[in-house]
Design an enzyme around this catalytic site. Sequence first.
Site, mmCIF file in Angstrom:
data_model
loop_
_atom_site.group_PDB
_atom_site.id
_atom_site.type_symbol
_atom_site.label_atom_id
_atom_site.label_comp_id
_atom_site.label_asym_id
_atom_site.label_seq_id
_atom_site.Cartn_x
_atom_site.Cartn_y
_atom_site.Cartn_z
ATOM 1 N N PRO A 26 6.102 5.635 -3.409
ATOM 2 C CG PRO A 26 4.703 4.044 -4.361
ATOM 3 C CD PRO A 26 5.099 4.626 -3.044
ATOM 4 C CD GLU A 27 7.831 10.828 -3.593
ATOM 5 O OE1 GLU A 27 6.907 11.588 -3.980
ATOM 6 O OE2 GLU A 27 8.140 10.713 -2.405
ATOM 7 C CG HIS A 67 0.688 -7.351 2.495
ATOM 8 N ND1 HIS A 67 0.122 -7.073 3.714
ATOM 9 C CD2 HIS A 67 1.888 -7.935 2.759
ATOM 10 C CE1 HIS A 67 0.935 -7.453 4.687
ATOM 11 N NE2 HIS A 67 2.017 -7.975 4.135
ATOM 12 N NE ARG A 101 5.532 0.977 4.877
ATOM 13 C CZ ARG A 101 6.559 1.830 4.848
ATOM 14 N NH1 ARG A 101 6.337 3.133 4.961
ATOM 15 N NH2 ARG A 101 7.788 1.400 4.686
#
Length: 271
Positions: free
Chosen positions: A2-3, A91, A110
Amino acid sequence: MPELPEVETTRRGIEPHTRGKKVKALLVRNPSLRWPIPPELAELITGKTLRSVTRRGKYLLFEFTLGHVLVHLGMSGSLRVISTQEPPGLHDHVDLQFSDGIGLRYTDPRRFGCWLWAEGDVLAHKLLAALGPEPLSDDFTADYLYQRSRGKKQNLKTFIMDSHVVVGVGNIYANEALFMAKLRPRRAAGSLTLAKARVLVEHIKAVLAKAIEQGGTTLKDFVGGDGKPGYFQQKLLVYGRGGLPCRVCHTPLKEVRVSNRATVYCANCQC
């Protein structure tokens, strides 16, 4: 990952559902993120009212009376609004639950994001203090970028992706802005003229603003705060299009690695 547009899209998606609400509980299923979630965080914010959700760079800042929770989505994280009755997935590491039955669920396969606590001036926190200006702010100008580029031998793409120079110009948006500004990614940052800096700043602002308007860029892991994907990907001019015809001149686009990042440009349009 994500930016800035994806993080801003998330912020806009979650703030209307959470601002002004009292925290009922913070459920931490796995504290082992990039940095461990402070064990006292639940106690610090339970029963307190979330005053606002703001953003600095790619960090979301949850404001409470006594401090802020700093949230970073890492490589693959997302935050979405849920009913607190919704069962968690594999997750789903953190739930921020409110007294009205609404919650925020943090998902991160992650586990490279973070949930940290900061008291005092949050902008003085070590993760935020050295960040460059926001790209859509009045502080990010052609004069500023030109002066920062003086004497720089590093390539232009890496330069504008440096968060100490300007925050939030990630790989996708650097590719797009450089194409729009007709600048090759490998040219030396120090070769930037003031006129070229003006054009580049204009297009960085334009591509980021457009991406936010479209809801971010749809990549494998990203969804906005409402659980919906972004839609900017269909508008990309060069990123992910290596070998395909340039949308302007139809020359096949070149794909190379710049600072180990996928980089696509047009050898005819960009110089």
